[in-house]
Write a protein that holds these residues in place. Structure first.
Motif, short mmCIF file in Angstrom:
data_model
loop_
_atom_site.label_atom_id
_atom_site.label_comp_id
_atom_site.label_asym_id
_atom_site.label_seq_id
_atom_site.Cartn_x
_atom_site.Cartn_y
_atom_site.Cartn_z
N LEU A 16 0.82 -1.22 0.00
CA LEU A 16 0.00 0.00 0.00
C LEU A 16 0.85 1.27 0.00
N GLY A 17 1.91 1.25 0.80
CA GLY A 17 2.77 2.45 0.85
C GLY A 17 4.00 2.34 -0.02
N GLY A 18 4.03 1.34 -0.92
CA GLY A 18 5.27 1.06 -1.65
C GLY A 18 5.34 1.58 -3.07
N ALA A 41 8.44 3.81 -4.09
CA ALA A 41 9.71 3.09 -4.04
C ALA A 41 9.78 1.99 -5.10
N ALA A 42 8.68 1.27 -5.30
CA ALA A 42 8.70 0.16 -6.25
C ALA A 42 9.03 0.66 -7.65
N ILE A 96 10.72 3.32 -8.41
CA ILE A 96 12.12 3.72 -8.44
C ILE A 96 13.01 2.48 -8.57
N GLY A 97 12.65 1.42 -7.86
CA GLY A 97 13.42 0.17 -7.96
C GLY A 97 13.43 -0.35 -9.39
N ILE A 98 12.29 -0.32 -10.03
CA ILE A 98 12.18 -0.84 -11.40
C ILE A 98 12.92 0.08 -12.37
N SER A 124 15.33 2.16 -11.69
CA SER A 124 16.76 2.07 -11.41
C SER A 124 17.35 0.81 -12.01
N SER A 146 5.25 9.75 1.37
CA SER A 146 6.70 9.92 1.54
C SER A 146 7.45 9.23 0.40
N GLY A 147 7.01 8.04 0.03
CA GLY A 147 7.65 7.30 -1.07
C GLY A 147 7.44 7.99 -2.40
N MET A 178 9.80 10.85 -2.50
CA MET A 178 11.17 10.37 -2.77
C MET A 178 11.32 10.07 -4.27
N TYR A 209 14.03 11.98 -7.88
CA TYR A 209 15.03 11.38 -8.77
C TYR A 209 14.81 11.84 -10.21
N TYR A 267 14.73 9.65 -13.03
CA TYR A 267 14.43 8.55 -13.96
C TYR A 267 13.39 9.01 -14.97
#
Lengths: 319, 412
Positions: free
Chosen positions: A77-79, A82-83, A85-87, A89, A122-123, A126, A130, A132
């Protein structure tokens, strides 16, 4: 890969769907219509990230099927922030190191208002810090936690009833908090290339905003109002009309910010009274005339700033 | 997988080149030679030094990787989870309450079977804030499918990191892997070590190739779709269970191959010292085992038949190996830094694992628990005391199972 260019008419919309059958969304589901339009606009070289929410739970569950004909991955739910950005990146680094063929790939998060405006804010922030490319956060806003049984989020409008903000004898109003404007929060990130608001109407506005966001050269956000028949207590037939009324009553403002330059996409003239939008929705049924008038007045006051922003081509905080 | 391994270059083990590194640097250097693609960082002591070292290596062009500075530990673990799903080799880490904050993301990484490797510098949990060392942060994640190995020395932490990638990414396993360093005792203590060379690492570690990438190049893969429990609920859990079971053989294989390439041999699961004829045993993990081994050695010199058992992995838990080495022991003591408040007989987390394993034997030794909690550092005399207490327990049945040896005041 050739970048998708903007759609000039409905005829240019490709017949192919990347969000297809195999789901169990409600009749008249706003986010499902939105998903379809967004995925059409983004095209096949797209990865979707699905944070928990109604578009997670309602898109499979009873069936071992997937409605997505492009890669899709769940995140918490809160990801969402970040998810993605992970992909992004991973793709960029693998391409840089020669471990994967260089290619333009869209990474799109379809996050609800709970996932993006509340637990994942917050995610999201973040992610927007970046650089990307082809990274788009869609905040599909149906103004509440609908699949858990219609609870208030921080984008639930003032005066709406939800199961967390019921209208009662002592507290007749329902939700007493004002709707959070996620697009404005997104606009305050110096690296964000493109921020826009959208809804299901006009459909080309939504689709072209997706194209512009993905081609913008950096992370982008579209805050999209998608009506929810279940949580708004509306007729499934009214979903698109509600989107239109939200815009025509000035309740939902269509704007975009392209590299800091503000543009108002639609100015309701004359602006319809907000009653026309509210009266179709069961969640506002308890409101008194003075409440509705108060809301209309708030919209009127806010619009002064939208007009001023449009004049100056610069975003001015409307509060 | 072993068929793909090339023969060992003999020059590689001829001249070991020593480097004086602390645990944090040693892990970072292992990440470098493992050619990791995506690293996600968020600061918390004592693990942060690893990320500091990596950031400066990347800033200086020592290797190419993307360091994503997250907004929280939750984001940190979500970032590497999804980067791993795309096919990147990833590295992450945390300590103490940082892990607690990331709990949700840590759990889904394992249940999604994504072979992320993370380092943990163990730390006491809040409240109150405490830089001391405890194991409760790691042991919170005992139950969700992460493989967990525990280093005794800086050298071992370095080597374990490479082995962790090899085991985690093996197609028979595909599970995330924590490499644990005792906070301060390993993360911040520098010792001479022999690094794994880039060539050794490249030969030992095949490229990471996930079976189904989240990448349009692999077609429309849908991952972690919501399911009704009746559909594949138990079956999905069984897959993770089987992967942890398979990890046992893969771990044995990996350490064997590691020895071939580097010349450094480790017993895969349990390091037993002086256990062949032992009547007594001290069981533990991590950096303090060095002190515990010294205690056992001193007592041996006095004629006491005592040995030490060090677990190198808590997940998968090497119960069979433990029973083999503990066979014939009259009394044993568990030395640990992790606790479960309100637990049976007030014993610690590692004790429960060992006691459960021993239940399967007919000749169970007397088992006592020595708890070092709240981060106060134990001294050699505390371990000496523990040894004396287990020896005494054979003659006189002890009043209770667990003892807080560093506690001031009455141990109620």
């Amino acid at each position: 890969m050739i970048m998708q260019s903007e759609f000039k008419s409905l005829r240019e919309i490709p017949p192919i769907d990347y969000y297809t059958a195999g789901r169990r969304t409600c009749a008249g589901c706003g986010p499902a219509i939105g998903y379809r339009l967004i995925s059409k606009a983004a095209g096949p070289n797209t990865i979707f990230i699905g944070p928990t929410g109604c578009m997670y739970v309602a898109n499979a569950h009873q069936f071992l099927t997937s409605p997505y004909s492009v890669p899709w991955h769940h995140t918490q739910l809160g990801g969402g922030g970040a998810a993605a950005i992970g992909i992004a990146s991973a793709l960029r680094t693998l391409m840089l190191k020669g471990k994967r063929k260089p290619e333009d790939i869209n990474v799109i998060v379809m996050g609800g208002d709970g996932a993006m405006a509340d637990i994942g804010l917050s995610g999201l922030s973040m992610g927007l810090s970046y650089d990307y490319q082809r990274l788009l956060y869609i905040v599909y806003d149906n103004e509440g936690y609908m699949n858990t049984g219609v609870q208030a989020s921080s984008t639930t409008p003032w005066g709406a009833t939800t199961t967390f903000t019921p209208s009662g004898k002592v507290k007749p109003l329902g939700n007493t908090r004002y709707k959070k404007n996620v697009a404005l929060i997104a606009a305050s990130h110096p690296n964000v290339k493109y921020v826009a608001t959208a809804t299901l109407w006009p459909p080309l506005d939504l689709m072209n905003k997706v194209v512009r966001a993905l081609n913008s050269g950096g992370p982008s956000v579209i805050h999209a109002l998608f009506p929810c028949p279940k949580g708004w207590f509306t007729s499934p037939a009214d979903t698109v009309m509600l989107s239109k009324l939200a815009v025509e009553t000035g309740m939902w403002v269509l704007w975009e910010l392209i590299e800091g330059q503000f543009k108002l996409n639609y100015r309701p003239n004359p602006r319809k009274h907000v009653r026309e939008y509210l009266s179709l929705q069961g969640r506002f049924r308890h409101l008194k005339d003075e409440d509705i008038d108060k809301m209309d007045k708030m919209i009127e006051e806010e619009w002064f700033y939208w007009n001023e922003s449009a004049k100056q081509e610069k975003l001015i905080l409307p509060y | 997988m072993s068929s793909e391994i090339k023969n060992i270059p003999p020059v590689a083990i001829e001249k070991p080149k020593f480097k004086v590194w602390n645990g944090a640097r040693a892990i970072a250097e292992a990440v470098k030679v493992a050619d990791v693609d995506v690293i996600s960082a968020y600061p918390i002591r004592p693990y942060t030094g690893i990320m500091n070292a990596l950031a400066s290596m990347i800033a200086n062009g020592e290797f190419i990787a993307d360091v994503v500075i997250a907004d929280s530990e939750h984001s940190q673990f979500e970032i590497v989870k999804h980067a791993s799903a795309v096919g990147a080799r990833t590295f992450v880490g945390s300590s103490g309450v940082g892990l607690a904050y990331a709990a949700e993301a840590i759990i889904v990484t394992a249940l999604s079977q994504l072979p992320v490797v993370g380092a943990i510098g163990t730390r006491a949990l809040d409240d109150p804030g405490n830089f001391g060392m405890e194991w409760s942060d790691v042991l919170m994640f005992r139950d969700y499918g992460w493989l967990i190995s525990w280093a005794k020395t800086v050298q071992e932490a370095h080597d374990m990191t490479l082995v962790a990638y090899r085991v985690a990414e093996d197609k028979r396993v595909l599970l995330p892997h924590f490499v644990v360093l005792d906070g301060a005792a390993l993360t911040h203590v520098a010792t001479p070590i022999v690094p794994v060379t880039k060539e050794q690492a490249t030969d030992f570690l095949p490229p990471y190739k996930p079976p189904y990438r989240i990448d349009p190049i692999d077609g429309p893969v849908t991952k972690a779709q919501h399911i009704a429990p009746s559909l594949i609920g138990p079956e999905q859990r069984k897959l993770v269970d089987v992967a942890t079971k398979r990890a046992k053989e893969v771990i044995v294989e990996a350490w064997k191959d590691f020895a071939t390439y580097t010349g450094r041999e480790y017993p895969p699961f349990i390091e037993a010292i002086g256990m062949e004829d032992a009547d007594f045993a001290l069981i533990g993990m991590g950096a303090y085992m060095k002190d515990i081994e010294i205690v056992a050695k001193r007592m041996r010199e006095k004629g006491v038949k005592i040995g030490t058992i060090r677990l190198r992995y808590v997940r998968p838990f090497p119960a069979e190996d433990l029973l083999r080495v503990i066979d014939g022991v009259k009394a044993a003591g568990v030395i640990e830094f992790g606790y479960s408040f309100g637990s049976p007989f007030g014993t610690g987390s590692l004790y429960h694992e060992i006691a459960t394993s021993l239940y399967e034997t007919n000749t169970r030794p007397e088992l006592l628990d020595f708890l070092f909690l709240g981060g106060r550092e134990p001294k050699v005399e505390h371990f000496m005391k523990a040894a004396e207490m287990i020896i005494e327990s054979v003659h006189k049945k002890p009043q209770k199972k667990a003892y807080w040896l560093t506690l001031r005041g009455e141990d109620i």
